[in-house]
Motif scaffolding. Structure first.
Motif, PDB file in Angstrom:
ATOM      1  N   HIS A  84       0.507  -0.929   0.131  1.00  0.00           N
ATOM      2  CA  HIS A  84       0.072   0.161  -0.101  1.00  0.00           C
ATOM      3  C   HIS A  84       0.421   1.131  -0.142  1.00  0.00           C
ATOM      4  O   HIS A  84       1.950   1.537   0.421  1.00  0.00           O
ATOM      5  N   ASP A 140      -3.325   2.203  -4.187  1.00  0.00           N
ATOM      6  CA  ASP A 140      -3.808   2.217  -3.273  1.00  0.00           C
ATOM      7  C   ASP A 140      -5.377   1.049  -2.730  1.00  0.00           C
ATOM      8  O   ASP A 140      -5.161  -0.234  -3.583  1.00  0.00           O
ATOM      9  N   SER A 141      -6.027   1.323  -2.050  1.00  0.00           N
ATOM     10  CA  SER A 141      -6.701  -0.535  -1.386  1.00  0.00           C
ATOM     11  C   SER A 141      -7.472  -0.766  -2.840  1.00  0.00           C
ATOM     12  O   SER A 141      -8.000  -1.615  -3.054  1.00  0.00           O
ATOM     13  N   SER A 154     -12.594   4.670  -1.455  1.00  0.00           N
ATOM     14  CA  SER A 154     -12.660   5.648  -1.428  1.00  0.00           C
ATOM     15  C   SER A 154     -12.029   6.950  -2.461  1.00  0.00           C
ATOM     16  O   SER A 154     -12.967   7.692  -2.788  1.00  0.00           O
ATOM     17  N   HIS A 190      -7.220  13.370   1.974  1.00  0.00           N
ATOM     18  CA  HIS A 190      -7.913  12.263   1.508  1.00  0.00           C
ATOM     19  C   HIS A 190      -9.746  12.330   2.168  1.00  0.00           C
ATOM     20  O   HIS A 190      -9.699  12.872   4.094  1.00  0.00           O
ATOM     21  N   GLU A 202     -11.108  10.553   3.430  1.00  0.00           N
ATOM     22  CA  GLU A 202     -11.622   9.586   5.348  1.00  0.00           C
ATOM     23  C   GLU A 202     -11.334  11.750   6.136  1.00  0.00           C
ATOM     24  O   GLU A 202     -11.449  11.069   7.791  1.00  0.00           O
ATOM     25  N   THR A 242      -5.706   7.566  -2.153  1.00  0.00           N
ATOM     26  CA  THR A 242      -4.174   7.597  -2.196  1.00  0.00           C
ATOM     27  C   THR A 242      -3.523   7.716  -4.160  1.00  0.00           C
ATOM     28  O   THR A 242      -2.731   8.116  -4.194  1.00  0.00           O
TER      29      THR A 242
HETATM   30  P1  13P Z   1      -6.421   5.059  -0.083  1.00  0.00           P
HETATM   31  O1  13P Z   1      -7.887   3.187  -0.507  1.00  0.00           O
HETATM   32  O2  13P Z   1      -6.832   5.569  -0.837  1.00  0.00           O
HETATM   33  O3  13P Z   1      -5.729   3.959  -0.380  1.00  0.00           O
HETATM   34  O4  13P Z   1      -6.814   4.480   1.514  1.00  0.00           O
HETATM   35  C1  13P Z   1      -6.773   2.678   2.088  1.00  0.00           C
HETATM   36  C2  13P Z   1      -6.697   3.522   4.064  1.00  0.00           C
HETATM   37  O5  13P Z   1      -6.604   2.495   4.668  1.00  0.00           O
HETATM   38  C3  13P Z   1      -7.118   4.770   3.497  1.00  0.00           C
HETATM   39  O6  13P Z   1      -6.474   5.490   4.909  1.00  0.00           O
END
Ligand code: 13P
Ligand code: SF4
Length: 301
Positions: free
Chosen positions: A24, A40-41, A129, A197, A199, A214
């Motif tokens: 990551h 990213d995720s 995200s 971000h 979040e 990200t």
């Molecule tokens: P992303 O999906 O943007 O990489 O975010 C993952 C995450 O854990 C953010 O805190």
């Protein structure tokens, strides 16, 4: 062992074990440097699903490695440190989600990928995200349950007419990036663009020029014409941004925005993981099957 020796031993073991290292964007620099794929995720889930190697060494937090194991059940997924969890993912359990659903009969549930496999198995569709708005819009119904991140839920609510019912979870790293941190940095660098971000807290998002996952921050860093950018996310990402764009300046809005779990993995642990084939991430078959449905619906959108 010197760092260069560890790196060459890792390279050798990767061949012997038919392994690939995926990491990551928040991983520490030395781990990013040995990764075959960084992302990213969402990108990591997509990549994990199409890898040809038999062994995946996953450098990230537990829910991400679980997602890889769910999407590639025939592969061996290893995590160099099993203790690297995500506190936000731990803010909702499968039984809590079942109880919550009972209070809202017939409502669809969107789960952020930052959840355990058990929680994913109880939801209708996952999101990350980078696709949360698109997922919520695609789901049937005018009222949607969204777990566990209340900040991401509030961000999505800005772009949809649907009523979003949020779970009361949050990421402590992003939630601790405060408006005063941003105002202080903006005073020092008034010309800088602000990327955060989703979040982050709503008041921080209100002051941002761009709200990005990200992966999207990494892409934007390559194409932006700005030379100073204030970054509102986990500061591990700045290593990669600087490596790829040495002519631009990336400044953390909050210097100490560190996710201690993401930092648990280091080069030595990656080596031990490959040497001893530890620690294997297993998801029970029934949970894996149900969680896979929710992840695949997202990936196919
Ligand atoms: P992303 O999906 O943007 O990489 O975010 C993952 C995450 O854990 C953010 O805190
Ligand atoms: Fe979880 Fe936040 Fe760490 Fe991401 S940065 S893994 S959401 S605690």
């Amino acid at each position: 062992m010197k760092k260069s020796e560890i790196t060459s031993r890792i390279e050798q073991l990767k061949k012997e074990r038919d392994a690939v290292i995926i990491a990551h964007n928040y991983q520490i620099g030395e781990v990013q440097d040995v990764a075959d794929f960084l992302g990213d995720s969402l990108q990591l889930s997509q990549e994990a699903a199409k890898l040809k190697e038999n062994v995946i060494v996953f450098c990230g937090v537990h829910f991400m490695a679980e997602t890889a194991a769910i999407l590639s059940p025939e592969k061996t997924v290893l995590m160099p440190d099993l203790g690297a969890g995500c506190p936000m993912a731990d803010m909702i359990t499968a039984s809590e989600l079942r109880e919550w659903k009972k209070q809202y009969p017939g409502r669809k549930v969107v789960c952020y990928v930052n959840t355990s496999a058990e929680v994913k198995a109880e939801c209708d569709i996952c999101c990350t995200s980078s696709n949360a708005v698109q997922v919520v819009e695609a789901v049937e119904g005018d009222e949607i349950l969204f777990a566990p991140d209340k900040n991401l839920a509030a961000y999505v609510a800005r772009f949809t007419k649907k009523k979003i019912v949020p779970w009361d979870g949050y990421c402590y790293v992003h939630n601790n990036i405060r408006l005063r941190h941003l105002k202080e940095k903006k005073e020092q660098l008034p010309e800088a663009e602000v990327w955060v971000h989703p979040e982050c807290r709503p008041e921080v998002i209100d002051m941002a020029d761009k709200v990005l996952s990200t992966g999207k921050m990494i892409k934007e860093a390559r194409i932006t014409t700005k030379t100073d950018i204030l970054i509102g996310t986990e500061s591990g990402i700045i290593y990669r941004m600087k490596q790829e764009n040495p002519d631009k300046n990336f400044h953390a809005i909050k210097e100490m925005a560190h996710c201690s779990n993401m930092k648990k993995i280091n080069l030595r642990k990656v080596l031990t993981s490959l040497e001893d084939m530890i620690y294997k991430v297993d998801v029970p078959q029934d949970i894996s099957r149900r969680a896979k449905g929710a992840i695949e619906k997202m990936v196919m959108l």
